[in-house]
Design a protein around this motif. Structure first.
Motif, mmCIF file in Angstrom:
data_model
loop_
_atom_site.group_PDB
_atom_site.id
_atom_site.type_symbol
_atom_site.label_atom_id
_atom_site.label_comp_id
_atom_site.label_asym_id
_atom_site.label_seq_id
_atom_site.Cartn_x
_atom_site.Cartn_y
_atom_site.Cartn_z
ATOM 1 N N SER A 62 -3.446 2.020 -3.776
ATOM 2 C CA SER A 62 -3.851 2.440 -5.123
ATOM 3 C C SER A 62 -3.414 3.867 -5.402
ATOM 4 N N TYR A 63 -3.145 4.144 -6.684
ATOM 5 C CA TYR A 63 -3.002 5.522 -7.170
ATOM 6 C C TYR A 63 -4.286 5.795 -7.949
ATOM 7 N N GLY A 64 -5.171 6.611 -7.415
ATOM 8 C CA GLY A 64 -6.470 6.811 -8.059
ATOM 9 C C GLY A 64 -7.196 5.479 -8.141
ATOM 10 N N GLY A 108 8.699 -0.472 -11.638
ATOM 11 C CA GLY A 108 7.243 -0.489 -11.581
ATOM 12 C C GLY A 108 6.664 -1.646 -10.792
ATOM 13 N N ALA A 109 7.506 -2.445 -10.146
ATOM 14 C CA ALA A 109 7.003 -3.604 -9.396
ATOM 15 C C ALA A 109 6.234 -3.192 -8.138
ATOM 16 N N GLY A 110 6.557 -2.001 -7.618
ATOM 17 C CA GLY A 110 5.856 -1.533 -6.420
ATOM 18 C C GLY A 110 6.766 -1.362 -5.213
ATOM 19 N N LYS A 111 8.057 -1.360 -5.442
ATOM 20 C CA LYS A 111 9.015 -1.285 -4.323
ATOM 21 C C LYS A 111 8.939 0.083 -3.631
ATOM 22 N N SER A 112 9.003 1.141 -4.432
ATOM 23 C CA SER A 112 8.938 2.487 -3.836
ATOM 24 C C SER A 112 7.584 2.713 -3.172
ATOM 25 N N THR A 113 6.532 2.223 -3.802
ATOM 26 C CA THR A 113 5.191 2.364 -3.230
ATOM 27 C C THR A 113 5.140 1.720 -1.844
ATOM 28 N N GLU A 156 16.470 -2.216 -3.953
ATOM 29 C CA GLU A 156 17.623 -2.123 -4.859
ATOM 30 C C GLU A 156 17.364 -2.754 -6.223
ATOM 31 N N GLN A 157 17.903 -2.106 -7.255
ATOM 32 C CA GLN A 157 17.935 -2.708 -8.598
ATOM 33 C C GLN A 157 19.175 -3.591 -8.711
ATOM 34 N N ASN A 158 20.205 -3.191 -7.951
ATOM 35 C CA ASN A 158 21.471 -3.911 -7.967
ATOM 36 C C ASN A 158 21.329 -5.168 -7.090
HETATM 37 P P1 ATP Z 1 11.116 1.831 -9.781
HETATM 38 O O1 ATP Z 1 12.284 1.006 -9.487
HETATM 39 O O2 ATP Z 1 10.956 2.133 -11.244
HETATM 40 O O3 ATP Z 1 10.940 3.025 -8.909
HETATM 41 P P2 ATP Z 1 9.138 0.480 -8.172
HETATM 42 O O4 ATP Z 1 9.192 -0.990 -8.020
HETATM 43 O O5 ATP Z 1 9.631 1.299 -7.057
HETATM 44 O O6 ATP Z 1 9.852 0.865 -9.521
HETATM 45 P P3 ATP Z 1 6.699 1.949 -7.918
HETATM 46 O O7 ATP Z 1 7.334 3.277 -8.151
HETATM 47 O O8 ATP Z 1 6.293 1.595 -6.562
HETATM 48 O O9 ATP Z 1 7.637 0.802 -8.506
HETATM 49 O O10 ATP Z 1 5.438 1.842 -8.898
HETATM 50 C C1 ATP Z 1 4.471 0.778 -8.816
HETATM 51 C C2 ATP Z 1 3.325 1.073 -9.800
HETATM 52 O O11 ATP Z 1 2.612 2.239 -9.390
HETATM 53 C C3 ATP Z 1 3.784 1.354 -11.219
HETATM 54 O O12 ATP Z 1 2.852 0.784 -12.108
HETATM 55 C C4 ATP Z 1 3.749 2.862 -11.314
HETATM 56 O O13 ATP Z 1 3.519 3.288 -12.634
HETATM 57 C C5 ATP Z 1 2.621 3.231 -10.407
HETATM 58 N N1 ATP Z 1 2.822 4.552 -9.796
HETATM 59 C C6 ATP Z 1 3.871 4.929 -9.029
HETATM 60 N N2 ATP Z 1 3.749 6.215 -8.633
HETATM 61 C C7 ATP Z 1 2.588 6.664 -9.162
HETATM 62 C C8 ATP Z 1 1.886 7.904 -9.113
HETATM 63 N N3 ATP Z 1 2.353 8.939 -8.406
HETATM 64 N N4 ATP Z 1 0.724 7.991 -9.777
HETATM 65 C C9 ATP Z 1 0.224 6.936 -10.469
HETATM 66 N N5 ATP Z 1 0.819 5.742 -10.551
HETATM 67 C C10 ATP Z 1 1.994 5.592 -9.913
#
Ligand code: ATP
Length: 234
Positions: free
Chosen positions: A10-12, A37-42, A191-193
């Motif tokens: 979770s973020y907050g 925004g799918a959550g890949k970077s998270t 990857e987006q690609n």
């Molecule tokens: P992208 O390709 O745009 O980076 P992603 O699949 O990597 O997308 P994430 O960056 O993991 O997606 O984001 C997943 C969710 O968490 C999104 O809804 C995003 O808005 C939210 N989120 C990401 N970082 C934060 C943050 N620092 N604070 C609050 N919410 C966040």
């Protein structure tokens, strides 16, 4: 090698990952596809220990790593190359590489790694005294990957390595990722690609709003009608 079980992050108050399951075997290239925004970077940031899960676990071999500090995770053999080529722009190429090796104590290993990295990226060797901020976008991406490799990882986590690069550079970065993998480094690639990623990877996961909705080998994902429609341009 890497096993994620029921991972919630979770973020907050806002949950970004809703209990994902993901596995990477030794020697594989695995890709995570999904829209913004799918959550890949998270997912990658949580594996690296930069975010802490609210629930679930991450195993690297037998070790549960989700409560470890980021530097301990690097030391175990997991290195992340963050999105957006975050190199230290006021430091030289060589200084950036030295920082990547901060968890490696054995000088011989560092030297051997550096030789290997310069053979993968001869351009970086030519420019080792140049300030990283003055490199081209493609060169900065090479440096970001090279810095990750200096940590001597068993698995490399790559976040959008092709982002913002010209098509010819994208091809070259993907070819290098393949070479890195063939040298024995396991790869988890965001990857987006999607097309290029699936052509390179052995298996893939598709994420949608914090869930894994599909997991399959790359061949099946490339021909899956839903994947083709959503991520491969029909
Ligand atoms: P992208 O390709 O745009 O980076 P992603 O699949 O990597 O997308 P994430 O960056 O993991 O997606 O984001 C997943 C969710 O968490 C999104 O809804 C995003 O808005 C939210 N989120 C990401 N970082 C934060 C943050 N620092 N604070 C609050 N919410 C966040």
């Amino acid at each position: 090698m890497l096993k994620i079980e029921n991972l919630h992050v979770s973020y907050g108050n806002v949950e970004a990952l809703h209990g994902i399951e993901l596995e990477v075997n030794e020697g594989e290239i695995v890709t995570i596809l999904g829209a913004n925004g799918a959550g890949k970077s998270t997912t990658l940031l949580t594996i690296s220990g930069l975010l802490k899960p609210t629930k679930g676990s991450i195993f690297f071999g037998d070790i549960e790593i989700s409560k470890l500090d980021a530097h301990e995770i690097v030391k175990l053999g997991i290195a992340q190359v963050p999105e957006g080529r975050r190199v230290f722009s006021t430091l030289t190429v060589q200084e950036n590489l030295n920082l990547g090796a901060f968890t490696v104590e054995d000088e011989k290993t560092i030297k051997k790694n550096l030789e290997w990295i310069f053979s993968l990226f001869p351009r970086l060797e030519e420019r080792k005294e140049q300030l990283a901020g003055t490199l081209s976008g493609g060169e900065q991406q090479m440096l970001a990957i090279a810095r990750g490799l200096m940590a001597n990882p068993k698995i490399l986590l790559l976040d959008e390595p092709s982002l913002g690069l010209a098509p010819i550079l994208v091809k070259s970065i993907f070819a290098t990722i393949k070479e890195i993998n063939q040298s024995g480094v396991t790869v988890l690639l965001v990857e987006q690609n999607a097309k290029a990623a699936l052509k390179l990877a052995h298996r893939g996961y598709v994420m949608e709003v914090g869930n894994i909705v599909l997991a399959d080998n790359s061949e099946n994902l490339l021909t899956n009608p839903a994947v083709r429609k959503a991520y491969l341009g029909g």
